[in-house]
Design an enzyme around this catalytic site. Structure first.
Site, PDB file in Angstrom:
ATOM      1  N   GLY A   1     -34.967 114.723  44.065  1.00 37.64           N
ATOM      2  CA  GLY A   1     -36.190 115.514  43.944  1.00 37.64           C
ATOM      3  C   GLY A   1     -35.963 116.977  44.279  1.00 37.64           C
TER       4      GLY A   1
ATOM      5  N   GLY B   1     -38.319 119.538  43.299  1.00 38.34           N
ATOM      6  CA  GLY B   1     -39.551 120.273  43.000  1.00 38.34           C
ATOM      7  C   GLY B   1     -39.806 121.316  44.082  1.00 38.34           C
TER       8      GLY B   1
ATOM      9  CB  VAL C   1     -48.344 112.502  59.224  1.00 33.83           C
ATOM     10  CG1 VAL C   1     -49.733 112.880  59.739  1.00 33.83           C
ATOM     11  CG2 VAL C   1     -48.325 111.049  58.796  1.00 33.83           C
TER      12      VAL C   1
ATOM     13  CB  ALA D   1     -46.404 119.860  56.193  1.00 37.80           C
TER      14      ALA D   1
ATOM     15  CG  ASP E   1     -53.006 112.956  51.220  1.00 36.96           C
ATOM     16  OD1 ASP E   1     -51.777 112.829  51.066  1.00 36.96           O
ATOM     17  OD2 ASP E   1     -53.510 113.794  52.002  1.00 36.96           O
TER      18      ASP E   1
ATOM     19  CE  LYS F   1     -51.086 113.714  54.561  1.00 38.01           C
ATOM     20  NZ  LYS F   1     -51.889 114.891  54.174  1.00 38.01           N
TER      21      LYS F   1
END
Lengths: 358, 358
Positions: free
Chosen positions: A10, A12, A142, A144, A216, A220
């Protein structure tokens, strides 16, 4: 010191920021990148010599399946850390086999820790039986880069008992409600207008329903509740209030949804007014009551002067009430989304894994 | 896996809580306690077999000097972690020699990191040149168990640039000002009365002047500023506002000081009134401006609605403004003092050290 190898799935927004943070690590700590991939391309070689992520686009490497990748990485002449910067369920489902093959994992991918409980158990059993060889870190799953997972783990590892976790766990929801019903009583527009603005500014998922359905946040909360000791089977096994009006559940795409959302502005306005009459504001809150074994996600009325009501922008806020932090919680607050801060959590985890494996 | 040994200096409030937390670690992680001491007693044996801390009082072990202790620990048949639960400058001064001998250190002792810059440099040079053999962790040197040091280190290690740190760094100061000038405008008594209450409740040092002189906060700011990259020579090389009235500087003891403190209530009342006229409240705040290379500790007027003004009890609050957390800071808040939470930071550090050394 062992040879340390890095594989990255990944590239991105988060993946790019992560690679650039890794490139700036001191050379004594920096692992050798032996594999990098995005959806349709992979870059690696049979001699395990270092690759350059910028060559990925032009790579003609044969595509490895996840199980072939696991064999490739576990045969490397040193210890390997796989960084999964995707939100793929398939990759998450393969963590137990990577870990059992001795490959450590660092990831912001929530799916691995918030899907069915069996996957969670398989992941941590594989880690436990590796005897310190295969590690897993997932701080950015969770909040960031905010130190949420590490703090919760430290509390528990040192013998504290978490009694309650609550807060605002979605940057998008935070932005929407901080704009719609600021603590100072000023309003900044109708609900549907604010959702449209947030969508245009890139603060929501491409399809805002992916934020508004609450899943979302539910994912979390599932992670935090499990860390606190609750056996949450899946993120749809506790009450999650969706902000998608029932009548719009069948909207065929996000543009039909956005077009019809104004029909329901009255509902959200009513919540706002009702809260204001009680001296409160409406917010999208998640909570875990550990003793009662209850997890809950949805709208709540919170005091205008409370920390949750006073949040700004798209900040997250997490409160941990424990046996030690009993009267006033341990609170962590700040940006809970964004490429750089999510990557920071991943890179900090990578450093911890490298320090333990070397 | 190596044998892992633990040596503990200091078994007061923090030390006792720490030992009890360690006793509850899983046996696979728990190191073997080979040395424990308090001011006039030491307990150890020449065969490095495990000792029981509860036998310390009745121990007749010959007292080792710090340099003899360093030799004893570095000759253990495995890796050793020294936990210093004192606030002793002498012990802190000996960290470089312990580290150079391959002994890792975990400690809440602020003195090691906030005295002269040479000691700081000697400590971290010894760690660097040990090549991962001698580690040092000191989470509880600022904010007790709150994840302050680890978060600041993670920000920097992943390439963020800290621009500003500010907050309330003393539980005692927090309690005094939250009581004296609450954000809701209510007052709860005269300054001298509140200091007396805090002293009686054990919220201050036995001699409250040791809190009121601001040096505890100055030491914490020194540590954070150094981690953020500033070469702070010592905690008395930047402006620190003492709350000990000049006329009382010569008070012969704390009871003369407490007796005469009411003479100066007018001064503190004036600060409070002046702040109120601006819609603010007075708080004892520390800040580091990294770009301007300025560290400052003292009274400030903060907005009534601000997080600092809204603190409760004896909570600490730390705000990190960085290149990544630019508009809104990363905030950590909660109890910043107390045996259990301080010990938690020490035990969590010990676990990290054990995980890296095994």
């Amino acid at each position: 010191m062992s040879n340390l190898y890095l594989a990255v799935i990944g590239v991105g927004g988060v993946g790019q920021a992560f690679l650039s943070q890794v490139a700036n690590l001191p050379s004594t700590l920096r692992p050798s990148l032996i594999f990098v991939s995005r959806s349709t391309k992979q870059l690696y070689n049979s001699s395990y010599s270092a690759v350059n992520a910028s060559d990925l686009q032009s790579s003609s490497s044969k595509l490895l399946s996840l199980s072939e990748l696991s064999s490739y990485l576990s045969s490397a002449p040193g210890k390997t850390i796989l960084v999964d910067n995707t939100s793929s369920q398939d990759v998450a489902d393969s963590y137990p086999s990577f870990l059992s093959a001795g490959v450590s994992i660092v990831t912001p991918n929530k799916k691995a820790f918030s899907s069915n409980l069996k996957l969670w158990n398989d992941i941590f059993s594989a880690v436990d039986s590796s005897n310190g060889k295969a590690l897993i870190y997932h701080e950015s799953s969770v909040g960031a880069g905010l130190p949420v997972i590490s703090t919760l783990k430290d509390l528990i590892a040192t013998g504290d008992q978490v009694t309650r976790i609550e807060g605002v766990f979605s940057g998008t929801m935070s932005f929407l409600f901080n704009s719609f019903a600021p603590a100072d009583g000023s309003g900044k527009g109708k609900w549907s207008e604010i959702v449209a603005q947030a969508k245009d500014a890139g603060y929501t998922e491409p399809d805002p329903r992916d934020d508004l359905n609450g899943m979302d946040v539910a994912r979390k909360l599932t992670i935090l509740a499990r860390l606190a000791g609750l056996k949450v089977q899946a993120p749809d096994t506790f009450p999650v209030q969706s902000l998608i009006p029932e009548a719009l559940a069948s909207a065929k795409d996000s543009s039909e949804f956005m077009q019809r959302l104004p029909e329901f502005d009255g509902e959200m306005e009513a919540y706002k007014d009702q809260a204001a009459k009680q001296g409160k504001v409406v917010r999208y809150v998640g909570s875990v009551d550990v003793a009662a074994e209850k997890v809950k996600v949805g709208l709540e009325f919170v005091d205008q002067g409370s920390p949750i009501a006073s949040l700004k922008g798209s900040d997250n806020l997490m409160c941990f009430y424990t046996k030690r932090y009993v009267a006033n919680p341990l609170v962590i607050q700040g940006a809970g989304a964004g490429g750089e801060v999510t990557a920071m959590g991943v890179t900090a985890d990578l450093i911890k894994a490298l320090e333990r494996l070397r």
